[in-house]
Write a protein that holds these residues in place. Structure first.
Motif, PDB file in Angstrom:
ATOM      1  N   TRP B  86       0.130 -32.331 -11.909  1.00  0.00           N
ATOM      2  CA  TRP B  86      -0.232 -31.460 -10.787  1.00  0.00           C
ATOM      3  C   TRP B  86       0.880 -31.533  -9.761  1.00  0.00           C
ATOM      4  O   TRP B  86       1.211 -32.624  -9.300  1.00  0.00           O
ATOM      5  N   ILE B  88       1.630 -30.038  -6.157  1.00  0.00           N
ATOM      6  CA  ILE B  88       1.207 -29.214  -5.018  1.00  0.00           C
ATOM      7  C   ILE B  88       2.337 -29.246  -3.991  1.00  0.00           C
ATOM      8  O   ILE B  88       2.695 -30.327  -3.515  1.00  0.00           O
ATOM      9  N   ARG B 130      -5.817 -27.605  -6.541  1.00  0.00           N
ATOM     10  CA  ARG B 130      -5.545 -27.691  -7.985  1.00  0.00           C
ATOM     11  C   ARG B 130      -6.218 -26.549  -8.747  1.00  0.00           C
ATOM     12  O   ARG B 130      -5.694 -26.061  -9.736  1.00  0.00           O
ATOM     13  N   GLN B 132      -6.515 -23.633  -7.861  1.00  0.00           N
ATOM     14  CA  GLN B 132      -5.751 -22.384  -7.693  1.00  0.00           C
ATOM     15  C   GLN B 132      -4.379 -22.452  -8.379  1.00  0.00           C
ATOM     16  O   GLN B 132      -3.620 -21.506  -8.349  1.00  0.00           O
ATOM     17  N   LEU B 133      -4.036 -23.639  -8.926  1.00  0.00           N
ATOM     18  CA  LEU B 133      -2.703 -23.824  -9.521  1.00  0.00           C
ATOM     19  C   LEU B 133      -2.811 -24.142 -11.008  1.00  0.00           C
ATOM     20  O   LEU B 133      -3.893 -24.463 -11.495  1.00  0.00           O
TER      21      LEU B 133
END
Lengths: 192, 214
Positions: B86, B88, B130, B132-133
């Motif tokens: 992840w 961000i 997360r 949205q990604l």
């Protein structure tokens, strides 16, 4: 020896291997005869980086290893940390960068014949076969280096010749090859 | 996507390892189940960990349902070491965190939040973002030659080597020794005299000492 000591405590052997390859290639006019493998042509080209602690000399050019600056770096006590190399085995020609401290290869170009559109497994097998072909030559050269490096004549006979070579003086190629033959020939006899 | 250069195409950059220990005679017949058990599992936004690694197909990192044909190529075991993470962006996280903090302060009628409340809020915001990604994906080719027991990892990163070491040992129950000048020499089968010389080896110096120069 403990594994950690074998790894971290003997990294310098990789730098010595590169300088020996360089010396060997110049002594034998690039025609090398690794024990138990086919003869090959091999030389250092394009780029070499020599270091001594934090001091670094990065040399570029067609054959930077033959430049006066490269030998000057050796005379200052620097050893190669990284070198671009080329090896020709029969029709096959390989080029890569060798990282001395790990013996790892980077940017290796293989002389592949198949194209990416050919059957994918065949493309893979060809690449692995060529990689193994190169690694067989390199492993045989490294084995020769290690046998010489661990034999008595390294300090007494070979290093003085390498110093002469590094200092631009006459290094007796005949004497070197005789010593090499004696050490490697003796090893072969003992193996039999 | 992961690196495009590796075992299958392009120029090759790799590290080598020696596979040692109790290597099964029939690796394809005995290890597929464990390879499948260690296949890559997708990350979930609710996971505590920030990244996850596992095996994937060497040809396509999105293929994680591994079978014999996807892994065993004659004498080669071919795998992709897939690593998802992840990521961000810092400013995005900061902005969302600030908005969430202000909303919470207003809702509770407070002037500031305690350390634990801030940590909980951050976890909540991270999980929301997360969703949205998509995680970043990288895959590194791993090829184990069963005839020579030499393994090529198509990366020279120490971090990826450590990941491989962990995943490979867990999967195959064997040891991996990284190639280095010392381990390569040791693998030659040194005799007693050479082993003694190796243990006491000092670096060669090509610079001339003052007394030599005179």
């Amino acid at each position: 020896m403990e594994l950690l000591d074998l790894i971290e405590g003997r990294r310098f052997m990789g730098r010595e291997f590169v300088v020996w390859l360089w010396f060997e290639s110049e002594m034998q006019e690039t025609n090398l005869h690794p024990t138990g493998a086919d003869p090959v042509s091999m030389w250092l080209e394009a780029q070499i980086t020599l270091v001594l602690e934090k001091e670094e000399s990065r040399l570029k050019g067609a054959i930077p290893a033959s430049s006066p600056e490269a030998k000057e770096a050796l005379r200052q006590g620097k050893l190669p940390k990284e070198a671009k190399m080329r090896l020709v085995h029969g029709e096959r020609e390989y080029a890569w960068t060798l990282k001395a401290d790990s013996l790892a290869l980077s940017g290796l170009k293989l002389p592949t014949q198949l194209k990416k559109n050919d059957e994918k497994h065949e493309v893979f097998y060809e690449r692995m076969m060529l990689l193994e072909d190169l690694e067989t030559s390199l492993s045989a050269l490294y084995a020769d280096f290690v046998r010489l490096r661990l034999a008595d004549p390294w300090d007494d006979e070979i290093v003085p010749l390498m110093k002469n070579w590094a200092h631009g003086e006459k290094a007796d190629a005949g004497a070197y090859l005789a010593t090499k033959r004696a050490v490697l020939g003796e090893k072969r006899k003992r193996k039999k | 996507m992961g690196p495009t250069l590796g075992a299958l195409r392009g120029s090759l950059t790799f590290s080598r390892f020696y596979v040692t220990g109790d290597i099964p005679d029939d690796v394809p017949g005995t290890t597929l189940k464990r390879i499948r058990a260690n296949a890559f599992q997708p990350l979930s936004p609710d996971d505590e960990k920030n990244e996850g690694a596992g095996w994937a197909s060497i040809e396509d990192p999105f293929v994680t349902d591994l079978d014999h044909e996807k892994v065993f190529y004659n004498e080669y075991v071919c795998l992709g070491l897939r690593l998802d993470r992840w990521v961000i962006p810092g400013p995005l996280l900061k902005a969302h965190l600030r908005d969430a903090e202000q909303a919470l302060l207003a809702k509770r009628g407070l002037e500031r939040l305690g350390r634990q409340a801030k940590a909980e809020l951050k976890t909540m915001v991270v999980r929301k973002l997360r969703r949205q990604l998509v995680p970043s994906l990288k895959s590194y080719d791993v090829v184990w030659n069963l005839r020579t027991n030499v393994l090529h990892l198509y990366s020279q990163s120490e971090r990826i080597s450590a990941l491989l070491d962990d995943l490979f040992k867990r999967t195959f129950k064997v040891d991996l020794v990284p190639e280095s000048p010392g381990t390569a020499a040791d693998r030659l089968g040194l005799d007693a005299k050479e082993a003694r010389a190796m243990a006491g080896l000092e670096p060669t110096i090509l610079a001339r000492l003052e007394e030599e120069a005179r």
